[in-house]
Design an enzyme around this catalytic site. Structure first.
Site: not given
Ligand code: NDP
Length: 452
Positions: A42, A50, A182, A435, A440
C-alpha cells in the site's frame, strides 16, 4: 514454555504493522520482520504512490477546463523525473512514520526475510532462530505475470511502474482489473498514448455490468485505446521499442508493456505447508473468521489470505487478531458491504451488491441517473456520470450503490455508512438534497428504471 516473543509478525505491510503495533501497546513482547521496505504494498508500491500519480495525472484536464472557463492558462509538459523525486521523498517519509509507530511501543524490527520453521519458531535469513507464542503471517501478495506468454520478461508489473526512468510515449497495459484500469487512466492523463488489452468481453469482471459498460465508454472517450477480447500473443524487443502481437492479429510498438494481470499470495518459501498450515489452491493461507490457520499458534491477515484484498480490510483483520488473541475479546472481521473505489478517470465507487447479484437473490428495483454534470456541461464536455441504486422490493433496503463520477471514491464512503446502517430507499428519499451538487441525484431518483 518460555518463548523469546509473545508475537512474531512476518511482513511489515498494512495488516502486519497494525497488528504488531497494537499488540505491543498491550504490553506484549513483539517482533516484526520485513525483507523490503516498511509499509508494504500500500505505502511503497500500491495505493499511496498510485493515488499521488492519480493527482498528478488530473492536472492536464484541470488546465484544459480552466482554459475553457476563461482562464488565460496553457499546459506545459509533465516532468516525470521531478515528480518521481518528490514521490520517492514522500514514500521515504511515510516509511519512516510506519517504522517509528511500530518501534514506539517497543516492537523489535528485523530488516530481513523470515520464514516459519515450526509452529512456534521463526528462522531469519541469516539462520538465526527465534521462538514466539504466536506467529502472524502478513506477507501480502505480489504481481502475477503469465509465464507462458513469449517475451513476458520484457514486461513490467505495478512494482516497477513507479520507478520508470522516463514517461513512456506509448504504453500497452494488459489486464482489465483495478490496477490495469487505474494505470490506463493515469498514464493517459499524463500524456502517454495508452493501449489496453483485456482478454474478456468487458473490463472489471465482478462489478456491476451497467457500470462496467459505462466506465469503459468513459475511458475510451478520454482517449485510452481499449481492446476487449484481446490478449498478448508475443512480445519482442526490437529497434524502437517493444513489439507486441495481439491475439486479434494487431501489431504495435510500445516503450513500456505493463502487466496488471492479478496478484498472488506471498507464501512461497515461507515454510507454512511444512509446518502444517493449510494453503488454498492459489497458495493463500486458509484461515477461520478469527484469522487462525490450521495450526493454532499461527494466524494470517491481509492479502496473503486472499479474502478481500484491500488495505483497510487488512488493517481491520490485524486489529481484530490482537483483540482476539491479546485482549481476550474474540472479534471476527465483517467482510460484508465493504465500499471500494477504482481510481480511474472518472472514478468508480461501489458498495454492496451488483444488479446481477441482487437479481439472483430477490426481487429488486433499480434506480439510475445518468447525466452530464453542470461543471463539465458548461464547457461542452460530453462525459456523463452514473448514479445507480439497487433496492430490495421486500425490505426497501439499499442493497447496492454504484457511482461513476469525479470524486466517486469520496462519495461512496458516505453511502457505505448509510448502507451499513440498513438505510432504505425511503430514508434516501426523505433526505434533503444539497444543491447544486452532482451527488444530490442520489436522493432525487423517484421512479425505478426497471424492476426484476
Ligand atoms: P484483478 O484480479 O482485479 O484483475 C486482474 C485482471 O487480469 C483481470 O482483468 C483478469 O482477467 C486479468 N488476467 C488474469 N490472468 C490473466 C492472464 N493470464 N492473461 C491475461 N489477463 C489475465 O487484479 P489487479 O492486479 O488489478 O488487482 C489486484 C487486487 O488489488 C484487486 O483485486 C484489489 O483487491 C486490489 N486493488 C485495489 C485497488 C483499489 O481499491 N482501488 C487498486 C488496485 C488494486 P479476468 O477478469 O478474465 O480474470
Amino acid at each position: 514454555m518460555a518463548f523469546d516473543y509473545d508475537l512474531f509478525v512476518i511482513g511489515g505491510g498494512s495488516g502486519g504493522v497494525r497488528a504488531g503495533r497494537v499488540a505491543a501497546e498491550t504490553g506484549a513482547k513483539v517482533a516484526l520482520a520485513e525483507e523490503f521496505r516498511m509499509g508494504g504494498t500500500c505505502v511503497i508500491r500500491g495505493c499511496v504512490p498510485k493515488k499521488l500519480m492519480v493527482f498528478a495525472s488530473g492536472f492536464a484536464e484541470a488546465v484544459a477546463d480552466a482554459s475553457d472557463y476563461g482562464w488565460d492558462i496553457r499546459r506545459g509538459d509533465f516532468d516525470w523525473l521531478r515528480f518521481r523525486e518528490t514521490l520517492r521523498a514522500e514514500l521515504s517519509r511515510l516509511e519512516g512514520i510506519y517504522r517509528t509507530n511500530l518501534a514506539r511501543p517497543g516492537t523489535e524490527i528485523f530488516d530481513t526475510r523470515a520464514a516459519v520453521a515450526d509452529p512456534h519458531t521463526v528462522e531469519l535469513a541469516d539462520g538465526r532462530r527465534v521462538t514466539a507464542k504466536h506467529i502472524l503471517v502478513a506477507t501480502g501478495g505480489r504481481p502475477f505475470l503469465p509465464p507462458e506468454t513469449p517475451g513476458i520478461e520484457h514486461a513490467i508489473s505495478s512494482n516497477e511502474v513507479f520507478d520508470l526512468d522516463a514517461l513512456p510515449k506509448r504504453m500497452l497495459i494488459v489486464g482489465g482489473g483495478y490496477i490495469a484500469c487505474e494505470f490506463a487512466c493515469i498514464f493517459n492523463g499524463l500524456g502517454t498514448e495508452v493501449t489496453q488489452f483485456y482478454r474478456g468481453a468487458q473490463i472489471l469482471r465482478g462489478f456491476d455490468d451497467e457500470a462496467r459498460g459505462h466506465l469503459a465508454e468513459m475511458i475510451r472517450g478520454r482517449g485510452v485505446n481499449l481492446h476487449v477480447g484481446t490478449d498478448v500473443a508475443a512480445i519482442e524487443k526490437r529497434d524502437g521499442g517493444l513489439w507486441v502481437k495481439g491475439s486479434d492479429g494487431s501489431e504495435g510498438l510500445y516503450d513500456v508493456v505493463l502487466y496488471a494481470t492479478g496478484r498472488k499470495p506471498n507464501t512461497e518459501g515461507l515454510g507454512l505447508a511444512e509446518a502444517g498450515v493449510r494453503l488454498g489452491r492459489w497458495g493463500q493461507v486458509e484461515v477461520d473468521a478469527y484469522s487462525q490457520t490450521s495450526v493454532p499458534s499461527i494466524f494470517a491477515v491481509g492479502d496473503v489470505t486472499d479474502r478481500v484484498n484491500l488495505t483497510p480490510v487488512a488493517i481491520r483483520e490485524g486489529a481484530a487478531f490482537v483483540e482476539t488473541v491479546f485482549k481476550g475479546n474474540p472479534v471476527a472481521v465483517d467482510h460484508a458491504d465493504i465500499p471500494s473505489a477504482i481510481f480511474t478517470q472518472p472514478e468508480y465507487g461501489a458498495v454492496g451488491l451488483t444488479e446481477e447479484q441482487a437479481r439472483e437473490r430477490e426481487e429488486i428495483e433499480v434506480y439510475c441517473a445518468c447525466f452530464r454534470p453542470m461543471q463539465k456541461a458548461f464547457i461542452g464536455r460530453e462525459e456523463r456520470v452514473l448514479y445507480k441504486l439497487i433496492v430490495s422490493r421486500a425490505t426497501r433496503r439499499i442493497l447496492g450503490c454504484h457511482i461513476i463520477a469525479p470524486g466517486a471514491g469520496e462519495m461512496i464512503q458516505m453511502v457505505g455508512v448509510a448502507i451499513k446502517m440498513g438505510a432504505t430507499k425511503e430514508d434516501f428519499d426523505r433526505t434533503v438534497a444539497v444543491h447544486p451538487t452532482m451527488s444530490e441525484e442520489i436522493v432525487l431518483m423517484k421512479s425505478p428504471v426497471r424492476t426484476a
